[in-house]
Motif scaffolding. Structure first.
Motif, mmCIF file in Angstrom:
data_model
loop_
_atom_site.group_PDB
_atom_site.id
_atom_site.type_symbol
_atom_site.label_atom_id
_atom_site.label_comp_id
_atom_site.label_asym_id
_atom_site.label_seq_id
_atom_site.Cartn_x
_atom_site.Cartn_y
_atom_site.Cartn_z
ATOM 1 N N MET A 1 0.838 -1.198 0.000
ATOM 2 C CA MET A 1 0.000 0.000 0.000
ATOM 3 C C MET A 1 0.876 1.252 0.000
ATOM 4 O O MET A 1 1.865 1.325 0.721
ATOM 5 C CB MET A 1 -0.906 0.006 1.241
ATOM 6 N N GLY A 2 0.495 2.217 -0.822
ATOM 7 C CA GLY A 2 1.198 3.481 -0.873
ATOM 8 C C GLY A 2 0.359 4.582 -0.246
ATOM 9 O O GLY A 2 -0.779 4.810 -0.674
ATOM 10 N N ILE A 3 0.900 5.251 0.769
ATOM 11 C CA ILE A 3 0.169 6.317 1.451
ATOM 12 C C ILE A 3 0.816 7.650 1.096
ATOM 13 O O ILE A 3 2.003 7.878 1.362
ATOM 14 C CB ILE A 3 0.184 6.136 2.976
ATOM 15 N N LYS A 35 4.496 2.019 1.744
ATOM 16 C CA LYS A 35 5.404 3.025 1.201
ATOM 17 C C LYS A 35 4.816 4.407 1.456
ATOM 18 O O LYS A 35 3.643 4.663 1.160
ATOM 19 C CB LYS A 35 5.597 2.825 -0.306
ATOM 20 N N LYS A 36 5.624 5.305 2.001
ATOM 21 C CA LYS A 36 5.186 6.673 2.281
ATOM 22 C C LYS A 36 5.618 7.567 1.117
ATOM 23 O O LYS A 36 6.802 7.607 0.768
ATOM 24 C CB LYS A 36 5.767 7.160 3.601
ATOM 25 N N ILE A 37 4.641 8.289 0.555
ATOM 26 C CA ILE A 37 4.853 9.033 -0.691
ATOM 27 C C ILE A 37 4.529 10.508 -0.476
ATOM 28 O O ILE A 37 3.498 10.843 0.113
ATOM 29 C CB ILE A 37 3.953 8.484 -1.825
ATOM 30 N N VAL A 38 5.386 11.374 -1.004
ATOM 31 C CA VAL A 38 5.142 12.816 -0.975
ATOM 32 C C VAL A 38 5.242 13.363 -2.398
ATOM 33 O O VAL A 38 6.203 13.054 -3.121
ATOM 34 C CB VAL A 38 6.148 13.543 -0.059
ATOM 35 N N LEU A 39 4.254 14.180 -2.779
ATOM 36 C CA LEU A 39 4.259 14.835 -4.085
ATOM 37 C C LEU A 39 4.399 16.343 -3.864
ATOM 38 O O LEU A 39 3.603 16.946 -3.137
ATOM 39 C CB LEU A 39 2.967 14.534 -4.841
ATOM 40 N N VAL A 40 5.401 16.931 -4.481
ATOM 41 C CA VAL A 40 5.678 18.364 -4.353
ATOM 42 C C VAL A 40 5.264 19.048 -5.653
ATOM 43 O O VAL A 40 5.798 18.740 -6.723
ATOM 44 C CB VAL A 40 7.171 18.616 -4.070
ATOM 45 N N ASP A 41 4.305 19.972 -5.563
ATOM 46 C CA ASP A 41 3.809 20.655 -6.759
ATOM 47 C C ASP A 41 4.709 21.846 -7.095
ATOM 48 O O ASP A 41 4.575 22.919 -6.517
ATOM 49 C CB ASP A 41 2.371 21.124 -6.545
ATOM 50 N N ALA A 67 9.415 10.593 7.429
ATOM 51 C CA ALA A 67 10.281 10.700 6.255
ATOM 52 C C ALA A 67 9.703 9.854 5.128
ATOM 53 O O ALA A 67 9.332 8.693 5.344
ATOM 54 C CB ALA A 67 11.690 10.236 6.596
ATOM 55 N N PRO A 68 9.586 10.394 3.911
ATOM 56 C CA PRO A 68 8.995 9.624 2.807
ATOM 57 C C PRO A 68 9.970 8.585 2.252
ATOM 58 O O PRO A 68 11.188 8.785 2.262
ATOM 59 C CB PRO A 68 8.690 10.697 1.768
ATOM 60 N N ASP A 69 9.409 7.490 1.749
ATOM 61 C CA ASP A 69 10.223 6.522 1.004
ATOM 62 C C ASP A 69 10.509 7.053 -0.392
ATOM 63 O O ASP A 69 11.579 6.793 -0.946
ATOM 64 C CB ASP A 69 9.488 5.180 0.923
ATOM 65 N N VAL A 70 9.530 7.779 -0.951
ATOM 66 C CA VAL A 70 9.696 8.382 -2.275
ATOM 67 C C VAL A 70 9.073 9.769 -2.243
ATOM 68 O O VAL A 70 7.964 9.951 -1.743
ATOM 69 C CB VAL A 70 9.009 7.550 -3.385
ATOM 70 N N ALA A 71 9.808 10.759 -2.779
ATOM 71 C CA ALA A 71 9.272 12.109 -2.961
ATOM 72 C C ALA A 71 9.496 12.510 -4.409
ATOM 73 O O ALA A 71 10.568 12.253 -4.979
ATOM 74 C CB ALA A 71 9.935 13.095 -2.015
ATOM 75 N N LEU A 139 7.202 3.366 -6.487
ATOM 76 C CA LEU A 139 5.887 3.997 -6.453
ATOM 77 C C LEU A 139 4.768 3.000 -6.722
ATOM 78 O O LEU A 139 3.634 3.206 -6.308
ATOM 79 C CB LEU A 139 5.806 5.123 -7.498
ATOM 80 N N TYR A 140 5.078 1.917 -7.427
ATOM 81 C CA TYR A 140 4.027 0.966 -7.805
ATOM 82 C C TYR A 140 3.406 0.337 -6.564
ATOM 83 O O TYR A 140 4.095 -0.059 -5.620
ATOM 84 C CB TYR A 140 4.573 -0.136 -8.702
ATOM 85 N N THR A 141 2.066 0.226 -6.559
ATOM 86 C CA THR A 141 1.347 -0.371 -5.443
ATOM 87 C C THR A 141 0.016 -0.908 -5.941
ATOM 88 O O THR A 141 -0.456 -0.525 -7.018
ATOM 89 C CB THR A 141 1.109 0.668 -4.326
ATOM 90 N N ASP A 142 -0.573 -1.792 -5.171
ATOM 91 C CA ASP A 142 -1.894 -2.309 -5.549
ATOM 92 C C ASP A 142 -3.016 -1.563 -4.830
ATOM 93 O O ASP A 142 -4.193 -1.813 -5.091
ATOM 94 C CB ASP A 142 -2.001 -3.810 -5.260
ATOM 95 N N LYS A 143 -2.654 -0.626 -3.933
ATOM 96 C CA LYS A 143 -3.657 0.186 -3.240
ATOM 97 C C LYS A 143 -3.067 1.537 -2.887
ATOM 98 O O LYS A 143 -1.915 1.628 -2.454
ATOM 99 C CB LYS A 143 -4.145 -0.517 -1.971
ATOM 100 N N ILE A 144 -3.872 2.588 -3.079
ATOM 101 C CA ILE A 144 -3.456 3.955 -2.796
ATOM 102 C C ILE A 144 -4.349 4.543 -1.714
ATOM 103 O O ILE A 144 -5.578 4.433 -1.782
ATOM 104 C CB ILE A 144 -3.554 4.826 -4.060
ATOM 105 N N VAL A 145 -3.739 5.156 -0.719
ATOM 106 C CA VAL A 145 -4.460 5.962 0.263
ATOM 107 C C VAL A 145 -3.862 7.362 0.220
ATOM 108 O O VAL A 145 -2.645 7.519 0.346
ATOM 109 C CB VAL A 145 -4.358 5.389 1.688
ATOM 110 N N THR A 146 -4.701 8.362 0.029
ATOM 111 C CA THR A 146 -4.229 9.741 -0.068
ATOM 112 C C THR A 146 -4.804 10.553 1.084
ATOM 113 O O THR A 146 -6.019 10.584 1.287
ATOM 114 C CB THR A 146 -4.647 10.379 -1.401
ATOM 115 N N ILE A 147 -3.927 11.207 1.819
ATOM 116 C CA ILE A 147 -4.302 12.033 2.963
ATOM 117 C C ILE A 147 -4.205 13.494 2.541
ATOM 118 O O ILE A 147 -3.123 13.968 2.175
ATOM 119 C CB ILE A 147 -3.379 11.766 4.167
#
Length: 430
Positions: A1-3, A35-41, A67-71, A139-147
């Motif tokens: 799961m990617g959060i 996996k902890k994910i951060v997207l910077v716009d 701390a993110p695993d991927v940013a 980044l690949y995952t079978d489930k996404i949770v977005t906060i």
């Protein structure tokens, strides 16, 4: 799961909003395979306004055990936006997105979100591009949770609509959201109030339970009061915003020679109203047609057509109304939603009631228990934290009235700390 959490723009700094997102992350992130994910716009903001120190931002996350695993920088997703746009089968949706790009030379947030989710769910195979930290392969995952703050609800819903139209509809069940109440360090200017976003989030999908209760209560009380159709000459909806259902409720009581002044301090709100009343925005007309139909079912011959005949838009403030001007006044979620100070709420309400002639009709509504709200995903506006008892106490000085507390269903609160909406229908003391 990617959060995904702590979304930030390159013209922002770490804030209370990111603290709240981290708190939600820590509730979810225990367990293997996450996996902890951060997207910077870095795509949407004006390049001249970009001030984010990305290293300092990542240090802030790390110090909070987040701390993110991927940013990733959002600009890396541009090629995927182009690919998603080509795949959209819904012609109207595709044209709207293309027109957006044509007028701004940038893709909308919803298209980026759709591309981002499809990419992470494997729709484009294994993603490969440069990351701020970590590897794109993770980044690949079978489930996404977005906060996210709840001010992002509209672009997130539009993104899901885009995904459904690309052939990736089966992936929608793998996407979940955790929304929390949006806050900023400072209140926004009302010139930044996003009328379209506010309407779509609060009125666009269906008639909320609270609004339905308000409409039915007001309709019933007006009937009991025996106010004749076409009897009101001069009416004001003060602080109307982009909300048209109160004006529709009163429209059948206004004479053909009478006037309904739609008063607001925000130029964008007035522009929105004119687009609807002049019938130049078909999508928004469909939204308010739902309310028109419901009001008519309750026996009031209300309508957008009558409204367009008797109403005019006027820029003005609730604090600066002419005394004894109106036969009737409306004001929904205004005095309680322009300040966080009770004294200023009372001042605004005094001004509203002073603008009403003796024995005049007033129909008002206020939020109960509100701590603030958004109207556009980078905005935050104030609210007075009112109780039902305090509202009753204040209005007792103005006239006789009937009052109703409209409450929401479980999990449907429109604002954090929110207890319901109070609607009051009455006559000013003669």
């Amino acid at each position: 799961m990617g959060i995904e959490y702590a979304h930030i723009y390159s013209d922002q700094q770490f804030s209370r909003q990111h603290e709240r997102g981290i708190a939600e992350l820590l509730k979810l992130s225990a367990g293997p395979g996450i996996k902890k994910i951060v997207l910077v716009d870095d795509y949407s903001p004006d390049p001249s306004s970009q001030c984010l120190d990305i290293r300092d931002f990542l240090r802030n996350l790390s110090r909070r055990n987040a701390a993110p695993d991927v940013a990733v920088f959002e600009s890396e997703l541009v090629p995927y936006c182009e690919a998603v746009l080509e795949l959209i089968a819904n012609k109207k949706l595709k044209k709207g997105l293309s027109d957006y790009y044509g007028s701004r030379l940038k893709y909308p947030c919803s298209l980026f979100v759709a591309a981002w989710y499809l990419l992470r769910l494997g729709f484009f195979g294994t993603p490969r591009f440069e990351c701020i930290t970590g590897s794109s392969e993770h980044l690949y995952t079978d489930k996404i949770v977005t906060i996210l703050p709840d001010s992002y609800m509209v672009p997130e819903a539009r993104a899901l609509e885009i995904i459904e139209s690309t052939g990736g509809s089966t992936l929608l069940e793998n996407i979940e959201h955790v929304f929390f109440a949006h806050q900023e360090e400072n209140y926004s200017d009302f010139d930044d109030f996003d009328a379209h976003e506010y309407v779509e989030r609060n009125y666009g999908c269906k008639i909320r339970s609270e609004d339905r209760q308000i409409i039915e209560f007001v309709t019933s009380v007006l009937s009991d009061m025996g106010i004749a159709p076409d009897s009101l000459q001069r009416v004001a909806d003060v602080g109307v915003g982009p909300n048209l259902y109160p004006a529709m409720l009163i429209s059948s009581l206004i004479s053909n020679g009478g006037r309904l002044e739609l008063i607001d301090i925000g130029a964008k709100n007035l522009d929105y109203l004119e687009q609807v009343l002049n019938r130049t925005d078909a999508e928004q007309l469909r939204t308010w047609k739902i309310y028109e139909d419901h009001i008519r079912e309750l026996g009031l011959p209300a309508g957008l057509k009558k409204l367009s005949i008797v109403s005019s838009t006027t820029m003005g403030s609730i604090y600066e109304l002419e005394p004894n001007r109106y036969d009737a006044v409306l004001s929904f979620f205004v005095a309680d939603s322009i300040t966080d100070m009770l004294s200023e709420f009372v001042e605004a309400t005094d001004s509203l009631m002073n603008s009403l002639q003796p024995d005049g009709l007033f129909v008002v509504a206020h939020m109960v228990g509100s701590h603030g709200y958004s109207a556009g995903h980078r905005t935050f506006f104030p609210a007075v934290n009112l109780t039902l008892e305090k509202i009753e106490e204040i209005y007792t000085r103005y006239g006789s009235f009937r009052i109703r507390m409209a409450t929401c269903g479980s999990g449907e609160a429109v604002r954090e700390g929110y207890d319901g909406m109070v609607v009051i229908v009455g006559k000013k003391f003669a």
